[in-house]
Design a protein around this motif. Structure first.
Motif, mmCIF file in Angstrom:
data_model
loop_
_atom_site.group_PDB
_atom_site.id
_atom_site.type_symbol
_atom_site.label_atom_id
_atom_site.label_comp_id
_atom_site.label_asym_id
_atom_site.label_seq_id
_atom_site.Cartn_x
_atom_site.Cartn_y
_atom_site.Cartn_z
ATOM 1 N N PRO A 158 0.818 -1.216 0.000
ATOM 2 C CA PRO A 158 0.000 0.000 0.000
ATOM 3 C C PRO A 158 0.849 1.262 0.000
ATOM 4 N N GLN A 159 0.289 2.300 -0.604
ATOM 5 C CA GLN A 159 0.866 3.640 -0.559
ATOM 6 C C GLN A 159 -0.250 4.612 -0.187
ATOM 7 N N ILE A 160 0.108 5.696 0.487
ATOM 8 C CA ILE A 160 -0.859 6.720 0.852
ATOM 9 C C ILE A 160 -0.405 8.035 0.245
ATOM 10 N N ALA A 161 -1.295 8.696 -0.487
ATOM 11 C CA ALA A 161 -0.958 9.969 -1.119
ATOM 12 C C ALA A 161 -0.587 11.004 -0.053
ATOM 13 N N SER A 162 0.241 11.969 -0.426
ATOM 14 C CA SER A 162 0.766 12.933 0.547
ATOM 15 C C SER A 162 -0.326 13.760 1.207
ATOM 16 N N ASN A 163 -1.470 13.951 0.524
ATOM 17 C CA ASN A 163 -2.568 14.697 1.137
ATOM 18 C C ASN A 163 -3.532 13.802 1.915
ATOM 19 N N SER A 164 -3.221 12.523 1.974
ATOM 20 C CA SER A 164 -3.987 11.514 2.741
ATOM 21 C C SER A 164 -5.399 11.292 2.216
ATOM 22 N N ARG A 165 -5.741 11.841 1.066
ATOM 23 C CA ARG A 165 -7.107 11.677 0.570
ATOM 24 C C ARG A 165 -7.312 10.355 -0.157
ATOM 25 N N TRP A 166 -6.234 9.804 -0.675
ATOM 26 C CA TRP A 166 -6.333 8.540 -1.396
ATOM 27 C C TRP A 166 -5.197 7.615 -0.973
ATOM 28 N N ALA A 167 -5.491 6.346 -1.058
ATOM 29 C CA ALA A 167 -4.482 5.308 -0.873
ATOM 30 C C ALA A 167 -4.572 4.360 -2.057
ATOM 31 N N GLY A 168 -3.489 3.721 -2.359
ATOM 32 C CA GLY A 168 -3.471 2.761 -3.456
ATOM 33 C C GLY A 168 -2.705 1.519 -3.063
ATOM 34 N N LEU A 169 -2.993 0.422 -3.768
ATOM 35 C CA LEU A 169 -2.318 -0.835 -3.466
ATOM 36 C C LEU A 169 -2.402 -1.759 -4.671
ATOM 37 N N ILE A 170 -1.478 -2.682 -4.721
ATOM 38 C CA ILE A 170 -1.467 -3.709 -5.760
ATOM 39 C C ILE A 170 -2.366 -4.863 -5.318
#
Length: 918
Positions: free
Chosen positions: A87-99
């Motif tokens: 997982p990764q979390i965008a710097s503004n914390s509004r979105w996260a993403g993952l494989i």
């Protein structure tokens, strides 16, 4: 050979009056099985958001499907995705993403036709998800407003041998969901302001090749073509740090020669302006070529651009076109045609590297980049590295830079060590000046470039880069700055530099326990910490990784490890002052996992042998307001007879205090004695508070043995040169005697296991004592006389240096003194082995040649000694294939169960397994 320990631990030991410590028996719990190991869930790749409010992680078993979780630290929101990972979390914390991985069973059954991984993006405000297929990887822009998603190339795309052809990339606006899918993207890069997205295209026909730019503030996300022509190649897209300026290379691919790119030109493009050529092929010195294989680096002030050039002779090798002559009547006896098919090499006594090492290092040598620099203001380019001084790293100061060369000493690498000459190179002129010759311990440049520092094996030195004045910083201090615990024949290294203060005013240096601060102007020093007095080891943990130097009077965040008690903690100190303040210290191990970039929040774990390292978040660097984020395996002790770890001390045969870890059986009864499984290498006592994560590999799962009625022992081994095998014996045997004295160990049921180095030690120890009921030696050296001139196939290096200088600890060549090579070789004393022994080796071992196990096995076989040899096909030093790893783990357990617990022996132990043509 002197063998004082032969038959040690006989009747005398059995007569010892035991003294046991009392531990209340635990309630009966279950055994931790092989199936439990494979199903054991573990936290992977945890991250914390920039503001410290969100944590992302995945939870996966060794075998099967897992999930990814995005969770708010306050516990109000939690989102999980089946089969998610990384997982990764965008710097503004509004979105996260993952494989997202395909289902495990489907993937296993499909083989090469398995579906590819995808990706899921999660809106942290409401849990909205966006699912995408065929995703290789992704990243967020610095602003957190954009996702750059890199897809797999479609199976229907024909590359025609062109490895540079790009793959689809989706640029997605996370706020409004608008996206732009771009085909055949070769490279891409977003600038630091997250406004501009640059990408290059290499398509199947070469017609659309070019460099393109998208203004991300443009609602239509239109692509603007910056440059391009048929079969052009644009690579190394590199934005500067704050001026929206892009550097890149441009070259042309040769369609008649496997699309090999030709010489390159380096361009710079300021947004709104035409690209400017910074360095052309004609600007490069004779004997070098400028290619698309490169590494562009802007300095922090954006005033210089580092790049690399290649050796022209190496480039020419790539450009050679092989012409295969057909056999005709005219050339049937042509010597040159026939000799074109030679398969072999000439090994010369004076080669700098032996041929196997040459082969392993070939690509890095052929593609080596000789560092150069372009000065933006003057427009001048200067080559810094040469064939005499090939190794130069970019640095961000404006004066001189560090260069080095190991070329005069490469031959010594075979049996001695790595040496280098060090130089200072002027960034403006490229002129070099040597300041160190045949240096073994490296050298480094201070952040502002005012000083170079180096360790000479005893003391630390600094030299001013402008005037060349040098100073020995540590000569007057009656404390060693070399490795106090080094028990190898090689010279002792240092404990490293801890950092530099602003302006290079001070340098901070470690000894074993403490941090020292030295004034670079006059050499005055301050001992910041006082760890030596109570055996605490302090190290600086940088909480500001983007900060190159330490500020005056800055508070230092310190990790602490107690060298005697083995526990961990965090402390605080100040630059320029003596003294520490405790933040937290417990009988646990603490690890900082991640740091919030825009707040003081810290993601950390705490663990013990019995406590799984769950994730915690502290609100600041003083670990206030800690919140537990995950709750894995909190019922571990209720479900399994996990056991309990304790640090014990004993005296080895030289009267030196030695430490080790004793793991009591899960249902320990102080009125009983237990079989003991010993697992060791060199020093393991520092793992007292480690949670030993179960996994199927060459190592035993400690809790699995503890849950099945074994005491598990992890002893430290201290070595003497040149008797490594006997060193193990004189530490191990008194350690076992300690366990018997404690009333824990059954003296007739002691098992020994080691792998690699300790696999050798195991084979050697059982030639010197009969105290072990069974032994397992994984990937052991059996014969030091033949292993000495063997090859480490992974690196291509000869093994001679290991015996003369490093782990094998003999300290001499065979021709200086043959005796230790014979005395430390199990095969020469295999007739003294009375312990049943199981050997394991993979025949593709890249570290220890597997014929070493063959030699040991054949010696045992010839002597009719009870032994088995597990030979795994096409396996390296550590087994990789799950079936083989599991088979080895099961057989190891069965072996110990039979010889230590008296359980019936399976057929593979009693009768072996015949070859049936497989």
């Amino acid at each position: 050979m002197n063998k004082p320990l032969q038959k040690l631990f006989g009747i005398t030991l059995l007569a010892i009056l035991t003294q046991s410590i009392f531990i209340a028996p635990l309630a009966a719990q279950g055994q931790f099985t092989f199936e439990d190991v494979m199903q054991f869930e573990d936290i992977k790749t945890p991250v914390i958001s920039a503001d410290g409010r969100w944590v992302g992680y995945s939870v996966w078993p060794e075998v099967g499907d897992g999930e990814a979780v995005i969770k708010s630290v306050d516990g109000r929101s939690e989102y999980s995705v089946e089969r998610g990972e990384r997982p990764q979390i965008a710097s503004n914390s509004r979105w996260a993403g993952l494989i997202v991985q395909p289902p495990y069973i489907e993937k296993q059954n499909a083989g090469r036709d398995a579906p590819r991984q995808g990706a899921t993006f999660i809106n942290t405000a409401d849990g909205e998800t966006v699912d995408l297929e065929e995703v290789r990887n992704f990243s967020f822009s610095n602003s957190g407003e954009w996702a750059i998603i890199r897809h797999y190339q479609g199976d229907d795309i024909s590359t025609n041998g062109n490895s540079k052809i790009g793959s689809p990339v989706t640029v997605r606006n996370l706020a409004n969901g608008e996206s732009n899918r771009l085909d055949f993207v070769h490279e891409s890069a977003v600038d630091s302001t997250s406004r501009y997205f640059a990408y290059s295209v290499v398509d199947t026909l070469g017609i659309g090749n070019g460099l393109y730019l998208i203004d991300l503030e443009d609602d239509l996300m239109k692509s603007q073509k910056i440059a391009g022509s048929e079969n052009s190649l644009y690579s190394n897209l590199t934005w500067d740090h704050d001026n929206s300026r892009l550097a890149y290379t441009e070259s042309k691919m040769d369609t008649d020669h496997e699309y090999l790119p030709g010489d390159a030109t380096i361009y710079s493009m300021q947004i709104g302006n035409e690209p400017i050529a910074l360095v052309t092929p004609g600007d490069v010195e004779s004997g070098y070529r400028l290619r698309d294989h490169n590494n562009l680096v802007w300095t922090h002030d954006n005033k210089r651009l580092f790049y690399g050039v290649m050796d022209a002779e190496m480039v020419a090798l790539d450009e050679m076109k092989e012409d295969t002559d057909s056999v005709t009547a005219d050339n049937l006896y042509d010597l040159d045609r026939i000799l074109n098919d030679i398969e072999g090499k000439v090994w010369h006594w004076d080669d700098p590297q032996i041929k196997t090492h040459e082969k392993q290092t070939w690509n890095s040598r052929k593609n080596h980049l000789f560092t150069s620099v372009h000065h933006v203001d003057s427009g001048r380019s200067v080559q810094l590295a040469t064939k005499v001084i090939p190794d130069v790293r970019p640095a961000h100061n404006s004066g001189k830079i560090l260069g080095s060369s190991d070329l005069p000493y490469q031959k010594l690498r075979t049996w001695d060590g790595t040496y280098r000459d060090y130089y200072l190179i002027d960034l403006e002129t490229g002129n070099s000046e040597q300041f160190l010759e045949k240096q073994r311990f490296g050298a480094s440049l201070s952040p502002n470039g005012n000083f170079v520092s180096w360790f000479d094996g005893a003391d630390w030195h600094i030299m001013h880069t402008d005037n060349g004045t040098s100073r020995n910083l540590t000569a007057e201090i009656d404390i060693p700055f070399y490795d106090e615990d080094n028990d190898r024949p090689q010279p002792s290294s240092s404990y490293r530099i801890a950092g530099w203060t602003d302006g290079d005013r001070h340098v901070l240096i470690y000894d074993k326990f403490d941090i020292w601060q030295f004034d670079t102007r006059n050499g005055e020093y301050v001992r910041i910490t006082e760890g030596r007095e109570d055996q605490r080891i302090y190290r600086i943990r940088d909480l500001n990784p983007d900060q190159e130097t330490i500020a005056r009077n800055e508070r230092l965040f310190l990790t602490m490890f107690h060298d005697r008690e083995k526990n961990y903690g965090f402390y605080e100190a100040r630059v320029g002052r003596t003294g520490t303040t405790r933040i937290i210290e417990e009988n646990k191990r603490f690890n900082i996992v991640d740091l919030a970039e825009e707040s003081d929040h810290i993601l950390f774990t705490q663990e013990t042998y019995q406590e799984y390292p769950n994730l915690w978040v502290a609100s600041d660097r003083r670990f206030r307001n800690p919140v537990q984020v995950t709750n894995l395996h909190e019922d571990l002790l209720d479900r399994f007879a996990w056991g309990e770890a304790e640090l014990i001390d004993w005296l080895n045969m030289d009267g030196k205090t030695v430490q080790g870890i004793l793991i009591y059986p899960g249902d320990y009864d102080p009125n009983k004695r237990y079989p003991v499984f010993i697992y060791y290498y060199e020093r393991y006592s520092q793992r007292l508070y480690d949670f030993n994560k179960p996994v199927t590999n060459h190592r035993p799962n400690l809790a699995q043995y503890a849950s099945d009625g074994y005491a598990v022992f992890l002893p430290d081994i201290w070595f003497d040169v040149p008797i490594p095998g006997y060193s193990a014996t004189k530490n191990l045997v008194p350690g076992v005697q300690k366990l018997v004295e404690m009333g824990v160990a059954d003296p007739d049921a002691i098992g020994l296991h080691g792998h690699s180095w300790s696999g050798y030690l195991t084979a050697q120890v059982v030639t010197q004592t009969d105290i072990f009921a069974a032994a397992v030696a994984g990937a052991p050296v059996g014969n030091m006389t033949s292993a000495y001139s063997g090859i480490r196939w992974g690196s291509g290096l000869a093994r001679q240096f290991q015996y003369e200088q490093t782990q094998s600890r003999l300290g001499v060549s065979m021709w200086e003194n043959l005796a230790p090579y014979i005395e430390n070789s199990p095969v020469f004393f295999a007739d003294r082995i009375n312990t049943p022994i199981m050997i394991q080796h993979g025949d593709a071992d890249e570290a220890v040649p597997w014929y070493q196990s063959i030699e040991l096995y054949l010696a045992l076989r010839r002597l009719d000694k009870e032994s088995v040899f597990l030979h795994y096909y096409d396996e390296p030093h550590h087994l990789r294939k799950m079936a083989n790893r599991l088979d080895y783990a099961i057989k190891m357990k069965e072996y110990m169960d039979h010889y230590l617990k008296g359980e019936p022996a399976p057929a593979w132990i009693t009768d072996g397994v015949p070859y049936l043509g497989e």
